[in-house]
Scaffold this active site. Structure first.
Site, PDB file in Angstrom:
ATOM      1  N   ASP A  49      -3.420  11.894   8.252  1.00 36.87           N
ATOM      2  CA  ASP A  49      -2.986  11.332   8.441  1.00 36.87           C
ATOM      3  C   ASP A  49      -1.962  11.655   9.738  1.00 36.87           C
ATOM      4  O   ASP A  49      -2.556  13.179   9.762  1.00 36.87           O
ATOM      5  CB  ASP A  49      -1.299  11.268   7.798  1.00 36.87           C
ATOM      6  CG  ASP A  49      -1.335  10.492   5.824  1.00 36.87           C
ATOM      7  OD1 ASP A  49      -2.114   9.335   6.841  1.00 36.87           O
ATOM      8  OD2 ASP A  49      -1.475  10.680   5.572  1.00 36.87           O
TER       9      ASP A  49
ATOM     10  N   GLU B  15       0.509  -1.642   0.156  1.00 43.30           N
ATOM     11  CA  GLU B  15       0.094   0.075   0.528  1.00 43.30           C
ATOM     12  C   GLU B  15       0.783   0.956   0.150  1.00 43.30           C
ATOM     13  O   GLU B  15       1.888   0.809   0.617  1.00 43.30           O
ATOM     14  CB  GLU B  15      -0.998   0.116   1.333  1.00 43.30           C
ATOM     15  CG  GLU B  15      -1.518   0.175   1.219  1.00 43.30           C
ATOM     16  CD  GLU B  15      -3.374   1.111   0.295  1.00 43.30           C
ATOM     17  OE1 GLU B  15      -4.227   1.148  -0.569  1.00 43.30           O
ATOM     18  OE2 GLU B  15      -3.268  -0.390  -0.357  1.00 43.30           O
TER      19      GLU B  15
END
EC number: 4.2.1.20
Length: 268
Positions: free
Chosen positions: A60, A49
């Site tokens: 994030d 990924e």
């Protein structure tokens, strides 16, 4: 056969789940990033990924934001990233490769151009973190036109209606969030996810990979015992990169050891 499907079938026959590490391409620089991706696969990663560096990664936590900054500082561009991914694809023809990224990067290239470029690089799937199912029509159409799976997130708070959309629109795998919030290994994954998995199965969703806060083999084992097809680990992998920036050999060894310990936890 589709690479994700082939991988999940092979693993099921071996009574294993999938372990999928996440890294940001070009972190800490393009040359070392290629070695990092290669090391992850050699150490037993069942799929990759990958993040394309972006200056404002909303979902994030600080670890992956740091990876984005390092990659951009090293001169990363989407084209360099696609080139590196193409090299990994050439070396590992059967490996599922997915992107995890933000809509701005797709818009800036043009949606169709972006997915066409993904297909050329041999990318199997794209998850756009800031595009929910109800805003995804254009992206799904372009993805399907070029043979790329659109991936959707199933959050722990999702309604049945959302889970149904995720199941119907998604392909390849379903990204099952173990908890709400931003990414990061500091915040442990919450189990149980059994109810979510049962609903996804009921709606005939692609196999679920559990992500967010997965940093220890025991969590991988729990995810698979709960019925997930595997687990994705991002921040824990990126932390290893971050803590060995000046010693690349030690970094690659530590990454290999981490992947190998996480992968060994996937045996049922």
């Amino acid at each position: 056969m589709d690479r994700y499907q082939a991988t999940f079938e092979r693993l099921a026959a071996q009574k294993q789940g999938a372990f999928v590490p996440f890294v940001t391409v070009c972190d800490p620089n393009p040359e070392l990033s290629l070695k990092i991706m290669d090391t992850l696969v050699q150490a037993g990663a069942d799929a990759l990924e990958l993040g394309i560096p972006f200056s404002d990664p909303l979902a994030d936590g600080p670890t992956i934001q740091g990876a984005n900054i390092r990659a951009l500082d090293s001169g990363a561009t989407p084209d360099i990233c696609f080139d590196l991914i193409g090299q990994i694809r050439a070396k590992y023809p059967d490996l599922p490769i997915g992107l995890l990224m933000y809509a701005n990067l797709v818009y800036s290239r043009g949606i169709e151009n972006f997915y066409q470029r993904c297909a050329q690089a041999g990318i199997d799937s794209v998850l756009i973190a800031d595009v929910p199912t109800n805003e995804s029509a254009e992206f799904v159409a372009a993805a399907e036109k070029f043979g790329v799976h659109p991936i959707f997130i199933a959050p722990p708070t999702a309604s049945d209606e959302t889970l149904k959309q995720v199941s119907q629109l998604g392909g390849g795998y379903t990204y099952l969030l173990s908890r709400a919030g931003v990414t990061g290994a500091e915040t442990k994954a919450n189990m149980p996810v059994g109810d979510m998995l049962a609903k996804l199965e009921q709606f005939n969703a692609p196999p679920a990979l559990l992500g967010f806060g997965i940093s220890e083999p025991e969590q991988v084992k729990q995810a698979i015992d709960a019925g997930a097809a595997g687990a994705i680990s991002g921040s824990a992998v990126v932390k290893i990169i971050e803590s060995h920036l000046n010693e690349p050999d030690a970094m690659l060894t530590a990454l290999a050891n981490f992947v190998s310990s996480m992968k060994s936890a996937t045996q049922k």
